[in-house]
Design a protein around this motif. Structure first.
Motif, PDB file in Angstrom:
ATOM      1  N   PRO A 189      49.437  21.981  -7.935  1.00 17.14           N
ATOM      2  CA  PRO A 189      48.462  20.922  -8.225  1.00 17.14           C
ATOM      3  C   PRO A 189      48.056  20.959  -9.697  1.00 17.14           C
ATOM      4  CG  PRO A 189      47.888  22.041  -6.192  1.00 17.14           C
ATOM      5  CD  PRO A 189      49.000  22.840  -6.818  1.00 17.14           C
ATOM      6  N   LEU A 190      47.762  19.796 -10.248  1.00 16.02           N
ATOM      7  CA  LEU A 190      47.388  19.658 -11.657  1.00 16.02           C
ATOM      8  C   LEU A 190      45.881  19.465 -11.754  1.00 16.02           C
ATOM      9  CD1 LEU A 190      48.099  19.224 -14.654  1.00 16.02           C
ATOM     10  CD2 LEU A 190      48.585  16.822 -14.098  1.00 16.02           C
ATOM     11  N   ASN A 191      45.205  20.361 -12.457  1.00 18.50           N
ATOM     12  CA  ASN A 191      43.738  20.318 -12.532  1.00 18.50           C
ATOM     13  C   ASN A 191      43.294  20.565 -13.970  1.00 18.50           C
ATOM     14  OD1 ASN A 191      41.038  20.254 -11.999  1.00 18.50           O
ATOM     15  ND2 ASN A 191      40.971  22.176 -10.849  1.00 18.50           N
ATOM     16  N   PRO A 192      43.311  19.533 -14.834  1.00 20.69           N
ATOM     17  CA  PRO A 192      42.902  19.714 -16.231  1.00 20.69           C
ATOM     18  C   PRO A 192      41.450  20.177 -16.326  1.00 20.69           C
ATOM     19  CG  PRO A 192      43.957  17.574 -15.878  1.00 20.69           C
ATOM     20  CD  PRO A 192      43.684  18.151 -14.528  1.00 20.69           C
ATOM     21  N   SER A 193      41.192  21.133 -17.191  1.00 19.24           N
ATOM     22  CA  SER A 193      39.832  21.649 -17.348  1.00 19.24           C
ATOM     23  C   SER A 193      38.954  20.621 -18.055  1.00 19.24           C
ATOM     24  CB  SER A 193      39.848  22.937 -18.157  1.00 19.24           C
ATOM     25  OG  SER A 193      40.238  22.682 -19.502  1.00 19.24           O
ATOM     26  N   THR A 194      37.655  20.728 -17.821  1.00 14.12           N
ATOM     27  CA  THR A 194      36.696  19.842 -18.487  1.00 14.12           C
ATOM     28  C   THR A 194      36.792  19.997 -19.996  1.00 14.12           C
ATOM     29  OG1 THR A 194      35.206  19.985 -16.595  1.00 14.12           O
ATOM     30  CG2 THR A 194      34.261  19.237 -18.670  1.00 14.12           C
ATOM     31  N   GLU A 195      36.998  21.226 -20.446  1.00 15.54           N
ATOM     32  CA  GLU A 195      37.086  21.493 -21.888  1.00 15.54           C
ATOM     33  C   GLU A 195      38.287  20.762 -22.494  1.00 15.54           C
ATOM     34  OE1 GLU A 195      34.650  24.350 -19.870  1.00 15.54           O
ATOM     35  OE2 GLU A 195      36.773  23.818 -19.543  1.00 15.54           O
ATOM     36  N   VAL A 245      39.825  18.065 -21.327  1.00 16.68           N
ATOM     37  CA  VAL A 245      39.590  16.621 -21.296  1.00 16.68           C
ATOM     38  C   VAL A 245      38.682  16.197 -22.448  1.00 16.68           C
ATOM     39  CG1 VAL A 245      38.562  14.724 -19.983  1.00 16.68           C
ATOM     40  CG2 VAL A 245      39.993  16.421 -18.812  1.00 16.68           C
ATOM     41  N   GLU A 246      37.624  16.974 -22.693  1.00 18.13           N
ATOM     42  CA  GLU A 246      36.699  16.629 -23.778  1.00 18.13           C
ATOM     43  C   GLU A 246      37.365  16.803 -25.140  1.00 18.13           C
ATOM     44  OE1 GLU A 246      33.771  15.100 -23.489  1.00 18.13           O
ATOM     45  OE2 GLU A 246      34.464  15.008 -21.403  1.00 18.13           O
ATOM     46  N   GLN A 247      38.217  17.788 -25.260  1.00 20.11           N
ATOM     47  CA  GLN A 247      38.954  17.977 -26.504  1.00 20.11           C
ATOM     48  C   GLN A 247      39.841  16.773 -26.783  1.00 20.11           C
ATOM     49  OE1 GLN A 247      41.391  21.497 -26.520  1.00 20.11           O
ATOM     50  NE2 GLN A 247      42.317  21.030 -28.501  1.00 20.11           N
ATOM     51  N   VAL A 248      40.495  16.266 -25.754  1.00 25.42           N
ATOM     52  CA  VAL A 248      41.335  15.076 -25.910  1.00 25.42           C
ATOM     53  C   VAL A 248      40.469  13.867 -26.246  1.00 25.42           C
ATOM     54  CG1 VAL A 248      42.891  13.476 -24.721  1.00 25.42           C
ATOM     55  CG2 VAL A 248      43.146  15.950 -24.388  1.00 25.42           C
ATOM     56  N   ARG A 249      39.326  13.740 -25.581  1.00 25.57           N
ATOM     57  CA  ARG A 249      38.426  12.605 -25.830  1.00 25.57           C
ATOM     58  C   ARG A 249      38.005  12.557 -27.298  1.00 25.57           C
ATOM     59  NH1 ARG A 249      35.266  10.108 -22.039  1.00 25.57           N
ATOM     60  NH2 ARG A 249      35.302  11.950 -20.679  1.00 25.57           N
ATOM     61  N   ASN A 250      37.756  13.711 -27.874  1.00 19.92           N
ATOM     62  CA  ASN A 250      37.277  13.780 -29.255  1.00 19.92           C
ATOM     63  C   ASN A 250      38.351  13.400 -30.275  1.00 19.92           C
ATOM     64  OD1 ASN A 250      34.720  14.581 -28.425  1.00 19.92           O
ATOM     65  ND2 ASN A 250      35.211  16.762 -28.545  1.00 19.92           N
ATOM     66  N   THR A 251      39.585  13.327 -29.854  1.00 21.58           N
ATOM     67  CA  THR A 251      40.666  12.955 -30.781  1.00 21.58           C
ATOM     68  C   THR A 251      41.075  11.488 -30.653  1.00 21.58           C
ATOM     69  OG1 THR A 251      42.448  13.565 -29.221  1.00 21.58           O
ATOM     70  CG2 THR A 251      41.568  15.315 -30.653  1.00 21.58           C
ATOM     71  N   LEU A 252      40.449  10.754 -29.752  1.00 17.65           N
ATOM     72  CA  LEU A 252      40.828   9.350 -29.571  1.00 17.65           C
ATOM     73  C   LEU A 252      40.447   8.525 -30.799  1.00 17.65           C
ATOM     74  CD1 LEU A 252      39.802   8.566 -25.872  1.00 17.65           C
ATOM     75  CD2 LEU A 252      42.104   9.013 -26.762  1.00 17.65           C
ATOM     76  N   PRO A 253      41.328   7.636 -31.228  1.00 14.72           N
ATOM     77  CA  PRO A 253      41.000   6.740 -32.343  1.00 14.72           C
ATOM     78  C   PRO A 253      40.130   5.584 -31.864  1.00 14.72           C
ATOM     79  CG  PRO A 253      43.161   6.200 -31.496  1.00 14.72           C
ATOM     80  CD  PRO A 253      42.680   7.381 -30.687  1.00 14.72           C
ATOM     81  N   SER A 254      39.713   4.752 -32.808  1.00 16.03           N
ATOM     82  CA  SER A 254      39.015   3.518 -32.439  1.00 16.03           C
ATOM     83  C   SER A 254      39.976   2.622 -31.678  1.00 16.03           C
ATOM     84  CB  SER A 254      38.513   2.816 -33.704  1.00 16.03           C
ATOM     85  OG  SER A 254      37.819   1.639 -33.377  1.00 16.03           O
TER      86      SER A 254
END
Length: 483
Positions: A297-303, A305-314
């Motif tokens: 099973p695939l279970n991405p950590s909250t950390e 996910v938030e790290q990826v969120r912080n790299t999103l462009p406009s």
């Protein structure tokens, strides 16, 4: 439906006021990874057939899948950009036989996908729900040799497994689109998002983005969904619009003649502009899903996910809002086009540098369709300033702009090189008076209210000055002389 639906050959007259089109889209996007979803084979477009393969791609006995971490990260980026909830997920085997599926099953996600319950916003402001955006592997490609390239005309078929195992994200939207144009806008917006976050190159012509289109119709005012037909693998925005229009018209004609709609998978033929039946539409139970035993099973950590969120462009929606705020009088379609062409930053900087917003956007939309090249925001702002001051006519400004795009520099230098100098007011007045005298009959008709002759006189002035005159100034002079 658009007017195009009224002229489709072989279909009856539309009764659009009585029927509502309902469209739900499933978009498959190849993810921009270096390797495939479950193996180290290259994820690369083209190449000689069956060269980007390995035992996993070919489903050879004893080979085991190993999940590509980069593909998971890109799936999370897409989920966040589409306002989805990221959740623990499970891979499943989707069982069906096609010659381009070497294992006779596809590894996908079924009842526990990684991204759920999202939405995207169209340029019009309408929000369309996203049911899920899940990971899966792509299939190979069957090439039919002979005839028109369709299986029923071919002498034989070949299979290229280069694409087998390429990572896909399948984005399933709710059936909330109500026209071919909304379907086009949805795919265009989704493609812009995928490209912006670096998840896919979005090249429909190379198969990086493919659309399965579910179309049904129902009486206006009804809240029940009609029987849908799925149009497979539409590969351009133009084809998508035409396919939706045709299929909706076909279904309306059947229903109004008392015939039922058969739930089918259909193929869009670009050459004859029609959809054609392929097979009866499958249901979930036809695929006999069960959990993939060789993957955890695939279970991405909250950390993570938030790290990826912080790299999103406009994202495109936010960029449209920013440009609309800077240019509030500009049509939203022009705002959306500037963002789609990735010229919103140029427009914003030029407007911030003093360029009149409407004129800046006119150049962006009408004169920079092939790109901005070496043009800088400062030069664009100065060019617009020269137009506003009357130092350049619109025709001259367009020629100066072409020079700036090609080689950069300042509009002042480009205008001087091209020999563009503003006409002296007295010289222009004298020329207008001379032309009025030469064309007394036309002038008399103009004075009597034939305003179409404005173009005649402006054209004469532009011809005499080789385009140096300002058309607006000429029109003002003509009006003042008419009294």
């Amino acid at each position: 439906m658009s007017d195009e639906a009224q002229t489709i050959p072989g279909l009856g007259a539309p009764a659009d006021t009585e029927w509502e089109t309902v469209v739900g889209l499933e978009v498959h996007a190849e993810l921009a990874t270096e390797t495939k979803l479950f193996s180290a084979s290259p994820n690369r477009f083209g190449g000689e057939p069956n060269t980007h393969i390995d035992p996993v791609s070919l489903g050879l006995p004893g080979s085991l899948p190993v999940l590509n971490e980069k593909a998971v990260e890109l799936a999370i980026r897409v989920g966040l950009a589409l306002n989805c909830r990221i959740q623990p997920s499970v891979f499943a085997r989707k069982n069906y036989f096609y010659p381009d599926m070497p294992k006779d099953f596809q590894i996908s996600q079924y009842d526990q996908p990684i991204n759920v319950d999202g939405w995207l916003e169209l340029p019009s402001g309408k929000r369309v729900g996203i049911e899920r955006a899940h990971l899966e592997e792509d299939t190979g490609k069957t090439v039919h040799i002979g005839g028109g390239g369709r299986i029923h005309e071919a002498g034989y078929s070949l299979v290229d497994y280069n694409r087998a195992g390429v990572p896909l994200i399948e984005i399933v939207g709710h059936p909330e689109l109500r026209s071919a144009e909304e379907a086009r806008q949805y795919v265009s917006e989704l493609r812009s998002i995928l490209v912006a976050v670096g998840a896919s190159d979005g090249k429909m012509e190379e198969g990086s983005l493919r659309v399965d289109c579910n179309v049904s119709v129902r009486p206006v005012g009804s809240d029940r969904l009609g029987t849908r037909c799925e149009i497979k693998n539409v590969n351009s925005l133009r084809s998508l619009g035409r396919a939706v229009e045709y299929e909706a018209r076909r279904q309306i004609d059947l229903l109004t003649s008392g015939q039922p709609i058969e739930q089918q998978t259909r193929h869009w033929n670009e050459n004859d502009g029609r959809t054609h039946a392929l097979r009866s539409k499958e249901e979930d139970y036809d695929y006999r899903y069960f959990p993939e035993p060789d993957l955890l099973p695939l279970n991405p950590s909250t950390e993570w996910v938030e790290q990826v969120r912080n790299t999103l462009p406009s994202l495109p929606r936010d960029r449209r809002l920013g440009l609309a705020e800077a240019a509030p009088s500009v049509d939203i379609d022009h705002i959306a086009l500037a963002v789609e062409r990735s010229m919103d930053e140029l427009a914003l900087a030029a407007i911030s540098g003093g360029g009149a917003a409407e004129r800046v956007m006119t150049h962006i939309v009408q004169n920079l369709a092939d790109g901005s090249g070496q043009l800088t925001p400062e030069a664009l702002a100065d060019l617009v300033g020269m137009e506003e001051a009357g130092d350049l006519t619109a025709t001259q400004a367009k020629k100066v702009l072409a020079v700036l795009v090609e080689g950069g520099g300042s509009p002042q230098d480009a205008a001087q090189t091209l020999g563009f100098e503003a006409m002296d007011t007295g010289e222009l007045e004298s020329l207008v008076d001379s032309l009025i005298a030469e064309h007394a009959d036309e002038w008399s008709r103009y004075c009597d209210g034939d305003n179409k002759l404005t173009g005649f006189f402006v054209g004469q002035v532009m011809k005499a000055t080789q385009g140096r005159a300002d058309g607006k100034a000429v029109t003002q002079l003509l009006n003042s002389r008419r009294g």
